[in-house]
Design an enzyme around this catalytic site. Sequence first.
Site, PDB file in Angstrom:
ATOM      1  N   HIS A  93      -1.354  -3.065  -6.402  1.00 38.19           N
ATOM      2  CA  HIS A  93      -1.442  -1.757  -6.913  1.00 38.19           C
ATOM      3  C   HIS A  93      -0.233  -0.802  -6.798  1.00 38.19           C
ATOM      4  O   HIS A  93       0.526  -0.931  -6.115  1.00 38.19           O
ATOM      5  CB  HIS A  93      -2.714  -0.903  -6.065  1.00 38.19           C
ATOM      6  N   MET A  94       0.021  -0.160  -7.942  1.00 41.75           N
ATOM      7  CA  MET A  94       0.943   0.994  -7.897  1.00 41.75           C
ATOM      8  C   MET A  94       0.558   2.317  -7.443  1.00 41.75           C
ATOM      9  O   MET A  94      -0.640   2.645  -8.174  1.00 41.75           O
ATOM     10  CB  MET A  94       1.391   0.933  -9.239  1.00 41.75           C
TER      11      MET A  94
END
Length: 116
Positions: free
Chosen positions: A101-102
């Site tokens: 995940h960013m």
Amino acid sequence: MVEETIFSKIIRKEIPADILYQDDLVTAFADIAPQAPTHVLIIPNVLIPTVNDVTAEHEQALGRLFTVARKLASEAGIDESGYRLIMNCNRDSGQEVYHIHMHLLGGRCLGPLLAK
Ligand code: AMP
């Protein structure tokens, strides 16, 4: 064997989340424990546990993370003031959820990159 995380349930809308964007490749939703006024997680819909598991097949989805980050930063009004994109990998980074995940963080001065 790759184990699903809670993020797969969010993608499938099996559990509640504040979803800000979703398409065939990525999903973006508000972080449940925000560290800044804007704190969004942008994730590929396909389960990739860590950056160490990334292959060339993932390039389209991972590229989409950036175009969605740019769009959401603009919508949040933090594109000019600035923001930070973070992706943790494994134990020393503090990665907690093993579905890459960013983090999109902004809305205040974020200070130095790393805690001491
Ligand atoms: P990391 O430490 O990079 O693995 O970040 C995991 C992030 O996921 C943390 O910022 C958590 O607050 C966030 N998080 C965990 N569970 C949820 C959830 N159900 N909905 C939204 N964010 C979550």
